[in-house]
Design an enzyme around this catalytic site. Structure first.
Site, PDB file in Angstrom:
ATOM      1  N   CYS A 219      34.829  26.801  40.690  1.00 56.06           N
ATOM      2  CA  CYS A 219      33.536  27.333  41.119  1.00 56.06           C
ATOM      3  C   CYS A 219      32.430  26.306  40.913  1.00 56.06           C
ATOM      4  O   CYS A 219      32.421  25.570  39.926  1.00 56.06           O
ATOM      5  CB  CYS A 219      33.202  28.587  40.320  1.00 56.06           C
ATOM      6  SG  CYS A 219      34.002  30.060  40.947  1.00 56.06           S
TER       7      CYS A 219
ATOM      8  N   LYS B  86      43.440  36.125  35.030  1.00 60.82           N
ATOM      9  CA  LYS B  86      43.531  34.866  35.780  1.00 60.82           C
ATOM     10  C   LYS B  86      43.578  33.673  34.829  1.00 60.82           C
ATOM     11  O   LYS B  86      44.457  32.822  34.918  1.00 60.82           O
ATOM     12  CB  LYS B  86      42.320  34.733  36.716  1.00 60.82           C
ATOM     13  CG  LYS B  86      42.101  33.325  37.265  1.00 60.82           C
ATOM     14  CD  LYS B  86      40.914  33.240  38.200  1.00 60.82           C
ATOM     15  CE  LYS B  86      39.576  33.021  37.533  1.00 60.82           C
ATOM     16  NZ  LYS B  86      39.284  31.629  37.126  1.00 60.82           N
ATOM     17  N   ASN B  87      42.611  33.607  33.930  1.00 59.95           N
ATOM     18  CA  ASN B  87      42.495  32.401  33.108  1.00 59.95           C
ATOM     19  C   ASN B  87      43.642  32.273  32.111  1.00 59.95           C
ATOM     20  O   ASN B  87      44.071  31.162  31.783  1.00 59.95           O
ATOM     21  CB  ASN B  87      41.122  32.366  32.424  1.00 59.95           C
ATOM     22  CG  ASN B  87      40.009  32.138  33.447  1.00 59.95           C
ATOM     23  OD1 ASN B  87      40.275  31.727  34.574  1.00 59.95           O
ATOM     24  ND2 ASN B  87      38.780  32.426  33.071  1.00 59.95           N
TER      25      ASN B  87
ATOM     26  N   ARG C 264      30.560  20.494  35.101  1.00 61.71           N
ATOM     27  CA  ARG C 264      31.950  20.658  34.667  1.00 61.71           C
ATOM     28  C   ARG C 264      32.722  19.334  34.568  1.00 61.71           C
ATOM     29  O   ARG C 264      33.745  19.134  35.256  1.00 61.71           O
ATOM     30  CB  ARG C 264      32.690  21.643  35.581  1.00 61.71           C
ATOM     31  CG  ARG C 264      31.975  22.969  35.723  1.00 61.71           C
ATOM     32  CD  ARG C 264      32.774  23.991  36.469  1.00 61.71           C
ATOM     33  NE  ARG C 264      33.701  24.709  35.610  1.00 61.71           N
ATOM     34  CZ  ARG C 264      34.543  25.639  36.027  1.00 61.71           C
ATOM     35  NH1 ARG C 264      34.584  25.960  37.302  1.00 61.71           N
ATOM     36  NH2 ARG C 264      35.345  26.250  35.194  1.00 61.71           N
ATOM     37  N   PRO C 265      32.275  18.419  33.727  1.00 62.14           N
ATOM     38  CA  PRO C 265      33.021  17.167  33.573  1.00 62.14           C
ATOM     39  C   PRO C 265      34.358  17.390  32.851  1.00 62.14           C
ATOM     40  O   PRO C 265      34.623  18.492  32.368  1.00 62.14           O
ATOM     41  CB  PRO C 265      32.093  16.294  32.726  1.00 62.14           C
ATOM     42  CG  PRO C 265      31.213  17.241  31.996  1.00 62.14           C
ATOM     43  CD  PRO C 265      31.102  18.497  32.837  1.00 62.14           C
TER      44      PRO C 265
ATOM     45  N   ARG D 101      39.752  34.644  44.274  1.00 62.55           N
ATOM     46  CA  ARG D 101      40.338  33.779  43.240  1.00 62.55           C
ATOM     47  C   ARG D 101      40.651  34.549  41.964  1.00 62.55           C
ATOM     48  O   ARG D 101      41.530  34.132  41.200  1.00 62.55           O
ATOM     49  CB  ARG D 101      39.367  32.643  42.910  1.00 62.55           C
ATOM     50  CG  ARG D 101      39.087  31.773  44.111  1.00 62.55           C
ATOM     51  CD  ARG D 101      38.143  30.677  43.782  1.00 62.55           C
ATOM     52  NE  ARG D 101      38.678  29.965  42.642  1.00 62.55           N
ATOM     53  CZ  ARG D 101      38.021  29.069  41.946  1.00 62.55           C
ATOM     54  NH1 ARG D 101      36.797  28.763  42.270  1.00 62.55           N
ATOM     55  NH2 ARG D 101      38.583  28.472  40.922  1.00 62.55           N
TER      56      ARG D 101
ATOM     57  N   ASP E 208      31.013  34.210  31.930  1.00 64.53           N
ATOM     58  CA  ASP E 208      31.584  34.823  33.141  1.00 64.53           C
ATOM     59  C   ASP E 208      31.020  36.222  33.404  1.00 64.53           C
ATOM     60  O   ASP E 208      31.055  36.714  34.530  1.00 64.53           O
ATOM     61  CB  ASP E 208      33.115  34.919  33.034  1.00 64.53           C
ATOM     62  CG  ASP E 208      33.777  33.551  33.039  1.00 64.53           C
ATOM     63  OD1 ASP E 208      33.084  32.559  33.327  1.00 64.53           O
ATOM     64  OD2 ASP E 208      34.982  33.481  32.747  1.00 64.53           O
TER      65      ASP E 208
ATOM     66  N   ILE F 274      25.894  27.797  29.040  1.00 61.61           N
ATOM     67  CA  ILE F 274      27.173  27.114  29.324  1.00 61.61           C
ATOM     68  C   ILE F 274      27.139  26.376  30.668  1.00 61.61           C
ATOM     69  O   ILE F 274      27.528  25.210  30.743  1.00 61.61           O
ATOM     70  CB  ILE F 274      28.361  28.113  29.316  1.00 61.61           C
ATOM     71  CG1 ILE F 274      28.337  29.006  28.064  1.00 61.61           C
ATOM     72  CG2 ILE F 274      29.699  27.376  29.434  1.00 61.61           C
ATOM     73  CD1 ILE F 274      28.651  28.333  26.759  1.00 61.61           C
TER      74      ILE F 274
ATOM     75  N   ARG G 236      40.124  24.637  38.774  1.00 65.35           N
ATOM     76  CA  ARG G 236      39.822  23.892  37.554  1.00 65.35           C
ATOM     77  C   ARG G 236      41.072  23.725  36.667  1.00 65.35           C
ATOM     78  O   ARG G 236      41.356  22.662  36.143  1.00 65.35           O
ATOM     79  CB  ARG G 236      38.729  24.662  36.796  1.00 65.35           C
ATOM     80  CG  ARG G 236      38.355  24.118  35.453  1.00 65.35           C
ATOM     81  CD  ARG G 236      37.411  22.947  35.566  1.00 65.35           C
ATOM     82  NE  ARG G 236      37.059  22.452  34.243  1.00 65.35           N
ATOM     83  CZ  ARG G 236      36.322  21.382  34.023  1.00 65.35           C
ATOM     84  NH1 ARG G 236      35.854  20.681  35.028  1.00 65.35           N
ATOM     85  NH2 ARG G 236      36.060  20.993  32.801  1.00 65.35           N
TER      86      ARG G 236
END
Ligand code: EPU
Length: 425
Positions: free
Chosen positions: A120, A25-26, A125-126, A401, A309, A331, A96
């Protein structure tokens, strides 16, 4: 009354056999965004069709980028008719990776409009590293009502130091800088396999990127990119998930397509936990015979540290270990939400700030649970495989997802598992 789908698992079966891992996915999301820079037809092999990828393809459609699956996993992208730089806010906010469209569209058009991203709910998560880097490359950006509006003539090479080795910011800035004027040097980069594969993709299109996979990436700007044919990596998070499914059920599963090197940080912890791993050219065999699961501590770190993850899924395995394990999540501050659901199944986990203290129990018992996020949801399915009786898992949109065909894959390994619509309310 509304209908909600659930995964229903009858636990207690040892998994065995073989499954083939699909595309990451990523990796796919990062490379898809980069195809925006290519004024032509890109062919991607091993492309997954999970809901995040499909959502990104819907954004593409809105801005004139055509896409179609030529087969189950071969995806054709044609960005030659790219016609808009205003991305649909609703779709962008669902994920994201869509935020990297800002740099890609600025590079191709000189202007762009991209909403603050979603994804998610695992922490704040800036996007400050992304914004600072794009500004250093010369973009003028303003944020209004949750949407970034950007302008640039042509990006200009710059020296950028990332405060933290962010995967997304490293990828975003590599995409933005590859057609910049002059040289860009990014320091304190993320070294994830997906960062390296994105650089390989861009280089296959004519970019000049060096050092991906190390802490310093150098990008010599080129005038434009050309189309190519390229393969998405096998999904290392799916490898880890199915490896742990085998381990937690005392199974024996061959994970075809697994790249051992990409999974080494997880595999080294699985070995500590007493899981047997055998690597060969085609994949990895994952077994746990009669042995107990050994308690072990770990801390999540940027690659090549233990991947955040995999933390919920490894934590689930340790919930059935023979001792006390301490996990430190460095993280994302909200990545222990799955532990509250696991507690409903009898797990003994105490969360204190960034630490989870897991005291192994002898058994889990099936219960109705709710996916808190993508990896937390996968962890609950894994727990259900090992639990006594029936586990019902709801809020499956999280799992969809990133895990295409998860139920079929597990059923193919002997799990008693299905997906059903349940009428609620
Ligand atoms: N961060 C900032 N500012 C930024 C960017 C990041 O403070 O501008 C912080 C984050 O809040 C986090 C840390 O830096 O604390 C690392 O975040 P990173 O940018 O590396 O994460 P990401 O690129 O947003 C990707 C994956 C995640 C994965 C992380 C870490 C995608 C689409 N997402 O996110 O995947 O957890 O890298 O490896 O590639 C998942 O697949 O379940 C998932 C969440």
């Amino acid at each position: 009354m509304k209908s909600q789908e659930k995964i229903v698992v009858q636990g207690g079966r040892s998994l065995s056999g073989e499954l083939t891992i699909g595309g990451s996915k990523n990796d796919a999301l990062a490379i898809l965004v980069a195809t925006i820079l290519v004024p032509g037809v890109t062919i991607l092999h091993n492309a997954p069709a999970n809901s995040d990828v499909l959502n990104l393809l819907e954004i593409f459609q809105e801005i004139g980028v055509r896409s179609r699956f030529l087969s189950a996993s071969t995806l054709e992208i044609d960005a030659s008719q790219l016609s808009g730089s205003e991305t649909p806010h609703h779709h962008v906010r669902q994920m994201r990776a869509s935020f990297n469209l800002l740099g890609a569209l600025l590079s191709r058009f000189g202007h762009a409009e991209v909403a603050m991203p979603g994804g998610c709910n695992i922490g704040a998560r800036p996007v400050n590293f992304h914004i600072r880097g794009l500004e250093q490359l010369g973009a003028k950006l303003r944020l209004e009502h949750g949407v970034y509006y950007g302008q640039v003539g042509r990006f200009l090479g710059a020296n950028i130091n990332l405060e933290f080795p962010s995967a997304g910011a490293t990828q975003h800035l590599m995409i933005a800088a590859c057609c910049a004027m002059g040289r860009t040097v990014i320091e304190n980069c993320a070294a994830e396999p997906e960062v390296v594969n994105l650089a390989n993709f861009l280089n296959a299109c004519g970019a000049r990127i060096h050092g991906a996979g190390t802490t310093t990436v150098t990008i010599d700007g080129v005038v434009g990119l050309h189309p190519t044919e390229f393969s998405i990596l096998p999904d290392r998070m799916q490898v880890g998930t199915y490896a742990i499914a085998s381990a937690i059920t005392g199974g024996d599963v061959f994970v075809r397509g697994a790249l051992y090197d990409h999974c080494r940080p997880l595999f080294s912890k699985l070995l500590d936990a007493g899981v047997q791993l055998e690597e060969d050219a085609a994949g990895v065999r994952v077994r746990r015979s009669a042995s107990n699961i050994c308690a072990t501590d770990f801390m999540t770190m940027p690659h090549p540290g233990f991947p955040t993850d995999m933390q919920p899924i490894m934590g689930t395995l340790l919930a059935l270990s023979d001792g006390v394990s301490v996990i430190t999540e460095t993280i994302y501050e909200n990545r222990f939400r799955y532990t509250m659901e696991l507690a409903k199944m009898g797990a003994d986990i105490r969360v204190s700030g960034r630490n989870a203290i897991i005291t192994g129990v002898k058994r889990l018992s099936g219960a109705p649970v709710v996916c808190p996020d993508l990896r937390g949801g996968a962890a609950l399915v894994i727990a259900g495989l090992a639990a006594d009786g029936e586990t019902q898992i709801s809020d499956l949109h999280h799992i969809d997802r990133g895990y295409e065909g998860m139920v079929d894959n597990l059923r193919g390994l002997g799990a008693i598992i299905g997906r059903s619509a349940v009428v609620v309310g």
